[in-house]
Design an enzyme around this catalytic site. Structure first.
Site, PDB file in Angstrom:
ATOM      1  N   LYS A  54      -8.043   6.399  -5.408  1.00 60.22           N
ATOM      2  CA  LYS A  54      -8.685   5.954  -6.657  1.00 60.22           C
ATOM      3  C   LYS A  54      -9.377   4.680  -6.539  1.00 60.22           C
ATOM      4  CE  LYS A  54      -6.144   3.853 -10.707  1.00 60.22           C
ATOM      5  NZ  LYS A  54      -4.924   3.559 -11.299  1.00 60.22           N
ATOM      6  N   THR A  75       8.542   4.464   3.613  1.00 57.90           N
ATOM      7  CA  THR A  75       8.572   2.966   4.394  1.00 57.90           C
ATOM      8  C   THR A  75      10.127   2.960   4.634  1.00 57.90           C
ATOM      9  OG1 THR A  75       8.343   0.938   3.836  1.00 57.90           O
ATOM     10  CG2 THR A  75       8.479   2.378   1.981  1.00 57.90           C
ATOM     11  N   ASP A  76      10.218   1.957   5.929  1.00 59.32           N
ATOM     12  CA  ASP A  76      11.666   1.707   6.197  1.00 59.32           C
ATOM     13  C   ASP A  76      12.140   0.665   4.952  1.00 59.32           C
ATOM     14  OD1 ASP A  76      10.090  -0.746   6.232  1.00 59.32           O
ATOM     15  OD2 ASP A  76      10.569  -1.088   8.501  1.00 59.32           O
ATOM     16  N   GLU A  77      11.376   0.246   3.802  1.00 59.08           N
ATOM     17  CA  GLU A  77      11.837  -0.546   3.164  1.00 59.08           C
ATOM     18  C   GLU A  77      12.601  -0.038   2.030  1.00 59.08           C
ATOM     19  OE1 GLU A  77       9.210  -3.695   1.491  1.00 59.08           O
ATOM     20  OE2 GLU A  77       8.119  -3.509   3.177  1.00 59.08           O
ATOM     21  N   TYR A 122       8.600  -2.693  -5.286  1.00 62.15           N
ATOM     22  CA  TYR A 122       7.737  -1.921  -4.344  1.00 62.15           C
ATOM     23  C   TYR A 122       8.446  -0.852  -3.776  1.00 62.15           C
ATOM     24  CZ  TYR A 122       5.899  -0.321   0.236  1.00 62.15           C
ATOM     25  OH  TYR A 122       5.274   0.630   1.329  1.00 62.15           O
ATOM     26  N   LYS A 151       8.986   3.259  -4.354  1.00 60.57           N
ATOM     27  CA  LYS A 151       8.667   4.316  -3.225  1.00 60.57           C
ATOM     28  C   LYS A 151       9.763   4.906  -3.080  1.00 60.57           C
ATOM     29  CE  LYS A 151       5.860   4.666  -0.508  1.00 60.57           C
ATOM     30  NZ  LYS A 151       4.572   5.240  -0.173  1.00 60.57           N
ATOM     31  N   PRO A 176       0.875 -19.931   5.031  1.00 61.99           N
ATOM     32  CA  PRO A 176       2.297 -19.887   4.181  1.00 61.99           C
ATOM     33  C   PRO A 176       3.081 -19.104   4.659  1.00 61.99           C
ATOM     34  CG  PRO A 176       0.481 -18.762   2.932  1.00 61.99           C
ATOM     35  CD  PRO A 176      -0.109 -19.239   4.256  1.00 61.99           C
ATOM     36  N   TYR A 236       6.882 -17.757   4.288  1.00 62.22           N
ATOM     37  CA  TYR A 236       7.935 -17.932   3.413  1.00 62.22           C
ATOM     38  C   TYR A 236       9.317 -18.355   3.908  1.00 62.22           C
ATOM     39  CZ  TYR A 236       4.921 -14.960   0.600  1.00 62.22           C
ATOM     40  OH  TYR A 236       3.698 -14.479  -0.003  1.00 62.22           O
ATOM     41  N   ARG A 265      10.048 -15.876  -0.833  1.00 64.13           N
ATOM     42  CA  ARG A 265       9.612 -14.790  -1.613  1.00 64.13           C
ATOM     43  C   ARG A 265      11.065 -14.316  -2.305  1.00 64.13           C
ATOM     44  NH1 ARG A 265       7.951  -9.276   1.475  1.00 64.13           N
ATOM     45  NH2 ARG A 265       5.871 -10.060   1.099  1.00 64.13           N
ATOM     46  N   HIS A 311      13.899 -11.677  -0.880  1.00 68.85           N
ATOM     47  CA  HIS A 311      13.370 -11.376   0.139  1.00 68.85           C
ATOM     48  C   HIS A 311      14.231 -10.780   1.086  1.00 68.85           C
ATOM     49  CE1 HIS A 311      10.590 -13.399   3.553  1.00 68.85           C
ATOM     50  NE2 HIS A 311      10.556 -11.948   3.480  1.00 68.85           N
TER      51      HIS A 311
HETATM   52  P1  NAD Z   1      -3.015   0.384   1.222  1.00 69.08           P
HETATM   53  O1  NAD Z   1      -2.783  -0.523   0.076  1.00 69.08           O
HETATM   54  O2  NAD Z   1      -4.130  -0.149   2.349  1.00 69.08           O
HETATM   55  O3  NAD Z   1      -4.069   1.780   0.949  1.00 69.08           O
HETATM   56  C1  NAD Z   1      -3.456   2.309  -0.211  1.00 69.08           C
HETATM   57  C2  NAD Z   1      -4.831   3.124  -0.694  1.00 69.08           C
HETATM   58  O4  NAD Z   1      -4.103   4.192  -2.000  1.00 69.08           O
HETATM   59  C3  NAD Z   1      -5.855   2.632  -1.080  1.00 69.08           C
HETATM   60  O5  NAD Z   1      -6.926   3.164  -0.645  1.00 69.08           O
HETATM   61  C4  NAD Z   1      -5.766   2.818  -2.761  1.00 69.08           C
HETATM   62  O6  NAD Z   1      -7.024   2.822  -3.433  1.00 69.08           O
HETATM   63  C5  NAD Z   1      -5.126   3.880  -2.702  1.00 69.08           C
HETATM   64  N1  NAD Z   1      -4.480   4.112  -4.149  1.00 69.08           N
HETATM   65  C6  NAD Z   1      -3.565   3.367  -4.717  1.00 69.08           C
HETATM   66  N2  NAD Z   1      -3.494   3.821  -5.940  1.00 69.08           N
HETATM   67  C7  NAD Z   1      -3.662   5.482  -6.082  1.00 69.08           C
HETATM   68  C8  NAD Z   1      -3.638   6.330  -7.012  1.00 69.08           C
HETATM   69  N3  NAD Z   1      -3.060   6.144  -8.086  1.00 69.08           N
HETATM   70  N4  NAD Z   1      -4.396   7.184  -6.560  1.00 69.08           N
HETATM   71  C9  NAD Z   1      -5.126   7.604  -5.619  1.00 69.08           C
HETATM   72  N5  NAD Z   1      -5.265   6.619  -4.608  1.00 69.08           N
HETATM   73  C10 NAD Z   1      -4.551   5.304  -4.911  1.00 69.08           C
HETATM   74  O7  NAD Z   1      -1.751   1.010   1.836  1.00 69.08           O
HETATM   75  P2  NAD Z   1      -1.290   1.252   3.454  1.00 69.08           P
HETATM   76  O8  NAD Z   1      -0.637  -0.006   4.093  1.00 69.08           O
HETATM   77  O9  NAD Z   1      -2.494   2.094   4.036  1.00 69.08           O
HETATM   78  O10 NAD Z   1       0.035   2.098   3.113  1.00 69.08           O
HETATM   79  C11 NAD Z   1      -0.454   3.627   2.986  1.00 69.08           C
HETATM   80  C12 NAD Z   1       0.978   4.148   2.868  1.00 69.08           C
HETATM   81  O11 NAD Z   1       1.952   4.086   3.966  1.00 69.08           O
HETATM   82  C13 NAD Z   1       1.721   3.710   1.565  1.00 69.08           C
HETATM   83  O12 NAD Z   1       2.317   4.822   0.891  1.00 69.08           O
HETATM   84  C14 NAD Z   1       2.737   2.864   2.082  1.00 69.08           C
HETATM   85  O13 NAD Z   1       3.817   2.660   1.172  1.00 69.08           O
HETATM   86  C15 NAD Z   1       3.096   3.490   3.311  1.00 69.08           C
HETATM   87  N6  NAD Z   1       3.441   2.449   4.258  1.00 69.08           N
HETATM   88  C16 NAD Z   1       2.903   1.264   4.528  1.00 69.08           C
HETATM   89  C17 NAD Z   1       3.420   0.308   5.711  1.00 69.08           C
HETATM   90  C18 NAD Z   1       2.658  -0.866   6.006  1.00 69.08           C
HETATM   91  O14 NAD Z   1       3.243  -1.738   6.786  1.00 69.08           O
HETATM   92  N7  NAD Z   1       1.389  -0.909   5.511  1.00 69.08           N
HETATM   93  C19 NAD Z   1       4.571   0.620   6.409  1.00 69.08           C
HETATM   94  C20 NAD Z   1       5.391   1.801   6.162  1.00 69.08           C
HETATM   95  C21 NAD Z   1       4.784   2.582   4.948  1.00 69.08           C
HETATM   96  P1  TYD Z   2       4.317  -8.221   4.361  1.00 72.35           P
HETATM   97  O1  TYD Z   2       3.140  -8.387   5.517  1.00 72.35           O
HETATM   98  O2  TYD Z   2       4.062  -8.490   3.187  1.00 72.35           O
HETATM   99  O3  TYD Z   2       5.187  -6.913   4.693  1.00 72.35           O
HETATM  100  P2  TYD Z   2       6.783  -6.789   3.868  1.00 72.35           P
HETATM  101  O4  TYD Z   2       7.098  -7.459   3.075  1.00 72.35           O
HETATM  102  O5  TYD Z   2       6.435  -5.387   3.552  1.00 72.35           O
HETATM  103  O6  TYD Z   2       7.694  -6.779   5.402  1.00 72.35           O
HETATM  104  O7  TYD Z   2       5.302  -9.461   5.078  1.00 72.35           O
HETATM  105  C1  TYD Z   2       5.841  -9.435   6.230  1.00 72.35           C
HETATM  106  C2  TYD Z   2       6.770 -10.488   6.467  1.00 72.35           C
HETATM  107  O8  TYD Z   2       6.207 -11.808   6.518  1.00 72.35           O
HETATM  108  C3  TYD Z   2       7.847 -10.408   5.562  1.00 72.35           C
HETATM  109  O9  TYD Z   2       9.065 -11.135   5.714  1.00 72.35           O
HETATM  110  C4  TYD Z   2       7.301 -11.551   4.220  1.00 72.35           C
HETATM  111  C5  TYD Z   2       6.329 -12.368   5.294  1.00 72.35           C
HETATM  112  N1  TYD Z   2       5.312 -13.177   4.713  1.00 72.35           N
HETATM  113  C6  TYD Z   2       5.099 -14.650   4.730  1.00 72.35           C
HETATM  114  O10 TYD Z   2       6.075 -15.378   5.344  1.00 72.35           O
HETATM  115  N2  TYD Z   2       4.051 -15.437   4.076  1.00 72.35           N
HETATM  116  C7  TYD Z   2       3.323 -14.354   3.540  1.00 72.35           C
HETATM  117  O11 TYD Z   2       2.031 -15.050   3.091  1.00 72.35           O
HETATM  118  C8  TYD Z   2       3.219 -13.088   3.736  1.00 72.35           C
HETATM  119  C9  TYD Z   2       2.272 -12.198   3.051  1.00 72.35           C
HETATM  120  C10 TYD Z   2       4.413 -12.421   4.180  1.00 72.35           C
END
Ligand code: NAD
Ligand code: TYD
Length: 341
Positions: free
Chosen positions: A35, A126-128, A150, A154, A205, A207, A273, A276
């Site tokens: 998108k 995700t692990d979340e 979030y 998911k 920053p 948290y 957060r 959190h």
């Molecule tokens: P990101 O935010 O970098 O990328 C998300 C992508 O999805 C973007 O390119 C965005 O344009 C696209 N998108 C958003 N809404 C859309 C829609 N309605 N239709 C089509 N495209 C759309 O995310 P990421 O960090 O690369 O995460 C990718 C996947 O992995 C996600 O599903 C996330 O939940 C999962 N994930 C991420 C992490 C992490 O630490 N980043 C860990 C575990 C799982």
């Molecule tokens: P984040 O990268 O947002 O991943 P998630 O919340 O999905 O684990 O954050 C990782 C950890 O870092 C989380 O415990 C929140 C903390 N955090 C801060 O302390 N300050 C910040 O500005 C951000 C973005 C995250």
């Protein structure tokens, strides 16, 4: 498997998957469907733009007509769904887009996939979804107990994926990755935000007390885990992909400052957060039994990540403008002001 639709393939992990798969499997056609929200970035796909087995289509996974057209036009047989709103802090500010993409979008993608008779459908989760895990390690059968908008959205998406396996015997798989980091990650998540801010010697920053724990997985390992599950996973199953490298946030921040040669005085504790999650921790024994093993420790991955952001300012400086600055202000201005009082 021949024509693979990679939804969300212009984001952080999706684009890493595309960069790897186009090289590793020249006989697969990789079609990115994205998108292009604030997180979608064509720069992430520059290295593959001219590959003969790469195509790009812009579209929303929640748009039935657009999904149907792409599934038909490219004769898609496999879907790997990365598309998501992915940032917890943004979901706390406003969860509309999270429900739209992470829950409804997954449903539309599954439903159109079923109607088009596709084969494998891998939902990247995700692990979340396990929520905060005070002690021990989540296994795939542990209860899903998400605690923020979030992760709740998911969980909705992956539960629907499971329903499509049970109800329609669709060939569905789920991966649950832990906190992923590496090059090309949007600078709102902890590591890329803090690395780029520290380069500019701005306050970081943290948290609360920074004693929260995350399990860190280097992006290339996350990608190889998804590849393994896609090729060898059993239909209907979920697989944890954990780094099994647990760190307190404050130690992560200290490590990145040390790598950059920047002072710890940049650390600014700010109000926590809301809701959190204190700790994420999973076991990935089940994925290991498929032959997956992570290759990068946190320290090795961090060194590569810091090196990449330091060498690629062209990539992140243009992101840190416009909408990004508005988000930054909304998320941090009051917190930083409160901390300084
Ligand atoms: P990101 O935010 O970098 O990328 C998300 C992508 O999805 C973007 O390119 C965005 O344009 C696209 N998108 C958003 N809404 C859309 C829609 N309605 N239709 C089509 N495209 C759309 O995310 P990421 O960090 O690369 O995460 C990718 C996947 O992995 C996600 O599903 C996330 O939940 C999962 N994930 C991420 C992490 C992490 O630490 N980043 C860990 C575990 C799982
Ligand atoms: P984040 O990268 O947002 O991943 P998630 O919340 O999905 O684990 O954050 C990782 C950890 O870092 C989380 O415990 C929140 C903390 N955090 C801060 O302390 N300050 C910040 O500005 C951000 C973005 C995250």
């Amino acid at each position: 498997m021949k024509n693979i639709l990679v939804t969300g393939g212009a984001g952080f992990i999706g684009s890493a998957f595309v960069r790897t798969m186009t090289q590793r499997y020249p006989n697969y056609n990789i079609i990115v469907y994205d998108k292009m929200t604030y997180a979608g970035n064509m720069d992430n796909l520059l290295p593959v733009h001219d590959e003969p087995n790469f195509r790009f289509e812009r579209g929303d996974i929640a748009s039935r007509a657009s999904v149907a057209r792409v599934l038909g036009e490219y004769q898609i047989d496999t879907v790997v769904n990365f598309a998501a709103e992915s940032h917890v802090d943004r979901s706390i500010l406003d969860a509309d887009a999270f429900m739209h993409t992470n829950s409804i979008g997954v449903y539309i993608l599954l439903d159109e996939g079923r109607k088009h008779g596709i084969g494998r459908f891998l939902q990247v989760s995700t692990d979340e979804v396990y929520g905060s895990v005070p002690v021990g390690f989540s296994v795939e059968g542990s209860p899903l107990a998400p605690r923020n908008p979030y992760s709740a959205a998911k969980a909705g998406g992956e539960l629907m994926a499971r329903a499509y396996f049970e109800t329609y015997r669709m060939d569905v798989l789920i991966t649950r990755g832990s906190n992923t980091f590496g090059p090309y990650q949007y600078p709102e998540k902890l590591l890329p935000l803090f690395i780029t801010e520290a380069i500019d010697e701005r306050k970081l920053p943290v948290y609360g007390d920074g004693r929260q724990i995350r399990d860190w997985l280097y992006v290339e390992d996350h990608v190889s885990g998804i590849d393994t599950v896609l090729h060898h996973g059993a239909s209907g199953e979920a697989y944890n992909l954990a780094g099994e490298d647990l760190r307190h946030n404050i130690d992560v921040v200290r490590a990145l400052l040390e790598r950059l040669g920047k002072p710890e005085a940049l650390i600014q504790h700010v109000p926590d957060r809301e809701g959190h999650d204190l700790r994420y921790a999973m076991s990935s024994e089940k994925a290991a039994a498929l032959g997956w093993q992570r290759r990068f420790t946190f320290d090795v991955g961090l060194a590569e990540t810091v090196r990449w952001y330091a060498a690629n300012e062209w990539w992140w400086r243009k992101i840190k403008t416009g909408e990004y600055l508005e988000y930054y202000k909304r998320q941090y201005a009051a917190r930083l002001a409160a901390a300084e009082e």
